[in-house]
Write a protein that holds these residues in place. Structure first.
Motif, PDB file in Angstrom:
ATOM      1  N   LEU A 193     -53.553 156.364  31.741  1.00 63.64           N
ATOM      2  CA  LEU A 193     -54.382 155.525  32.606  1.00 63.64           C
ATOM      3  C   LEU A 193     -55.715 155.231  31.926  1.00 63.64           C
ATOM      4  N   GLU A 194     -56.294 156.228  31.292  1.00 65.54           N
ATOM      5  CA  GLU A 194     -57.571 156.020  30.601  1.00 65.54           C
ATOM      6  C   GLU A 194     -57.409 155.062  29.424  1.00 65.54           C
ATOM      7  N   PHE A 195     -56.298 155.163  28.702  1.00 63.98           N
ATOM      8  CA  PHE A 195     -56.032 154.177  27.652  1.00 63.98           C
ATOM      9  C   PHE A 195     -55.991 152.775  28.246  1.00 63.98           C
ATOM     10  N   ALA A 196     -55.284 152.608  29.359  1.00 63.44           N
ATOM     11  CA  ALA A 196     -55.180 151.287  29.982  1.00 63.44           C
ATOM     12  C   ALA A 196     -56.557 150.763  30.360  1.00 63.44           C
ATOM     13  N   ARG A 197     -57.383 151.612  30.944  1.00 64.47           N
ATOM     14  CA  ARG A 197     -58.720 151.184  31.364  1.00 64.47           C
ATOM     15  C   ARG A 197     -59.591 150.806  30.167  1.00 64.47           C
ATOM     16  N   GLN A 198     -59.592 151.647  29.137  1.00 64.09           N
ATOM     17  CA  GLN A 198     -60.456 151.353  27.993  1.00 64.09           C
ATOM     18  C   GLN A 198     -59.962 150.156  27.192  1.00 64.09           C
ATOM     19  N   LEU A 199     -58.652 149.993  27.091  1.00 61.73           N
ATOM     20  CA  LEU A 199     -58.131 148.822  26.394  1.00 61.73           C
ATOM     21  C   LEU A 199     -58.424 147.541  27.174  1.00 61.73           C
ATOM     22  N   ALA A 200     -58.350 147.602  28.504  1.00 56.24           N
ATOM     23  CA  ALA A 200     -58.740 146.449  29.322  1.00 56.24           C
ATOM     24  C   ALA A 200     -60.207 146.128  29.091  1.00 56.24           C
ATOM     25  N   GLY A 201     -61.043 147.159  29.000  1.00 54.40           N
ATOM     26  CA  GLY A 201     -62.451 146.951  28.743  1.00 54.40           C
ATOM     27  C   GLY A 201     -62.735 146.324  27.393  1.00 54.40           C
TER      28      GLY A 201
ATOM     29  N   LEU B 249     -56.848 146.616  37.187  1.00 56.90           N
ATOM     30  CA  LEU B 249     -57.240 146.211  35.842  1.00 56.90           C
ATOM     31  C   LEU B 249     -57.233 144.705  35.607  1.00 56.90           C
ATOM     32  N   ARG B 250     -56.614 143.962  36.503  1.00 54.39           N
ATOM     33  CA  ARG B 250     -56.510 142.516  36.260  1.00 54.39           C
ATOM     34  C   ARG B 250     -57.862 141.824  36.254  1.00 54.39           C
ATOM     35  N   GLY B 251     -58.833 142.371  36.934  1.00 51.48           N
ATOM     36  CA  GLY B 251     -60.138 141.719  36.987  1.00 51.48           C
ATOM     37  C   GLY B 251     -61.187 142.366  36.117  1.00 51.48           C
ATOM     38  N   THR B 252     -60.789 143.218  35.178  1.00 56.21           N
ATOM     39  CA  THR B 252     -61.771 143.942  34.367  1.00 56.21           C
ATOM     40  C   THR B 252     -61.838 143.388  32.952  1.00 56.21           C
ATOM     41  N   GLY B 253     -62.874 143.798  32.239  1.00 56.71           N
ATOM     42  CA  GLY B 253     -62.999 143.430  30.836  1.00 56.71           C
ATOM     43  C   GLY B 253     -64.033 142.355  30.600  1.00 56.71           C
ATOM     44  N   PRO B 254     -64.372 142.114  29.348  1.00 56.06           N
ATOM     45  CA  PRO B 254     -65.448 141.191  29.012  1.00 56.06           C
ATOM     46  C   PRO B 254     -65.174 139.749  29.387  1.00 56.06           C
TER      47      PRO B 254
END
Length: 256
Positions: free
Chosen positions: A18-26, A48-53
């Motif tokens: 889960l942390e990989f998914a979050r950081q990769l989305a970021g 995660l669909r709405g996250t990231g730069p």
């Protein structure tokens, strides 16, 4: 800024995955999330669909039990899809068995081998084939500090992951593919709870965000083996000096 592409993460609904998914989305990756629990997969995907730069991102879900060869084949096909390339594969899915080898049912031991070794091998094969053909990509295989210690079939399976990763990193680096093997120690996840083992406390226990952040930094540097935490790097170093018989005394060290 160009997109870093699509990352596929197995065991993506909890803990290190889960942390990989979050950081990769970021980092801006689109995602393919793989796990057995469909409801939790959809929940994580929605998060995660709405996250990231760049805001909204594409997040696919694949519900699959990697111990089932037919379901594993569906994930292999997604990794190998040339029309929707996967730029990074994170082989994280795994579990442990509480009892000693002869106290476990042999079918449980077979399932352990299927998830920790067979799935990693087959998904790595699919990823490396497609990525080497394109001349770019990466694989992060989640192993364990246990791989450096003589402690049963879990450690033996993780030792295979380490040896495979060392070879694959050297073999495919000239073709533009980075292979990093992550060897965490005790990490505050659901891993031990699922085994029916009480999670401990103290300086040996690390947070998933630290483990994954270090792994991705090491991957970016092209490192072959990533061991987060000075305490675990010291333990791994000590294993090269201490006889195997003596190491067996420390059976409690090394499960991720």
């Amino acid at each position: 800024m160009s997109s870093p592409g699509t990352a596929l993460v197995t065991g993506a609904t909890a803990g290190i995955g889960l942390e990989f998914a979050r950081q990769l989305a970021g980092r801006g990756h689109d995602l393919v999330l793989v796990a057995r629990d469909s409801a939790r997969l959809e929940q994580v995907a929605e998060e995660l669909r709405g996250t990231g730069p760049s805001g909204q991102r594409n997040v696919e879900v694949l519900s699959a039990d990697l111990g089932d060869r037919d379901q594993l084949a569906a994930v292999e096909a997604r990794v190998a899809d040339r029309d929707k390339p996967v730029d990074l594969v994170v082989n994280n899915a795994g579990f442990g068995l509480k009892s000693r080898f002869l106290d476990n049912d042999v079918e449980d031991e077979q399932r352990l081998l299927d998830v920790l070794v067979v799935a990693v091998m087959r998904l790595s094969h699919a990823a490396l084939h497609a990525q080497a053909e394109r001349g770019r990509g990466g694989v992060i295989n989640v192993s364990s500090v246990a791989a450096f210690l003589p402690r049963g079939t879990y450690a033996a399976a993780k030792a295979w992951v380490n040896q495979f990763g060392r070879w694959a990193a050297a073999e495919y680096r000239p073709r533009g593919v980075t292979v990093t093997t992550l060897c965490p120690g005790f990490t505050k996840t659901e891993f031990h709870q699922r085994m029916g083992v009480r999670r401990g406390t103290g300086f040996l226990w690390m947070e998933p965000d630290f483990v994954v952040g270090r792994a991705l930094a090491d991957f970016d540097r092209g490192r072959v083996i990533s061991v987060p935490g000075a305490q675990y790097r010291a333990i791994v170093g000590a294993t090269r000096l201490i006889p195997s018989r003596a190491l067996q005394t420390y059976q409690s060290i090394g499960r991720r």
